[in-house]
Design an enzyme around this catalytic site. Structure first.
Site: not given
Length: 149
Positions: A58-59
């Site tokens: 994820h970011a």
């Protein structure tokens, strides 16, 4: 391939943390806004990660992080939407600074590996980008907007 880069093209960089050597055992500490460019709002850690498993994926729109191999070792793959890098963490006195809008994946955990993460914000689900294609599009839009300014 394991690459231990000091500073990379993605904006991620290895931060040397203070290390106080003592025959009774070493001590390392982190002070927010001194050793890292943010105040620490949350601390969490990953452990007992089964072999062959990856974490992250994820970011964050806003959150910054410092990732530390508190025990053992693991790899961190990072991506800013254009450049990709891989960092091998195996020293508890080194942390990987991960700026906002950087995709991260952690894998190749050693037996007994512990990943300590210092974060700039409390948990907020809306800050996560969990789909890589969505992240790449958002990162590209931010770059285009910055170039136009």
């Amino acid at each position: 391939m394991r690459v231990n880069t000091r500073s990379g093209r993605t904006g991620c960089r290895i931060v040397d943390l203070p290390r106080i050597a003592d025959p009774r055992g070493n001590l390392t500490f982190v002070e927010g806004s001194d050793h890292i460019p943010f105040d620490i709002a949350r601390v969490y850690y990953l452990y007992d990660v089964p072999g062959g498993t990856s974490r992250g994926g994820h970011a964050h729109h806003h959150l910054q992080a410092l990732i530390i191999a508190a025990a053992g070792s693991f790899d961190v793959g990072v991506d800013d939407g254009v450049h990709q890098e891989r960092f091998f963490l195996n020293r508890s006195y080194h942390g990987l600074y991960v700026p906002r809008m950087t995709w991260r994946e952690l894998d190749n955990f050693s037996s007994g590996g512990v990943c300590l993460v210092l974060a700039s914000a409390p948990y907020e689900e809306d800050d996560y980008i969990r789909d890589h294609a969505t992240f790449v599009a958002a990162a590209g839009a931010e770059r285009a907007q910055a170039d136009a300014a």
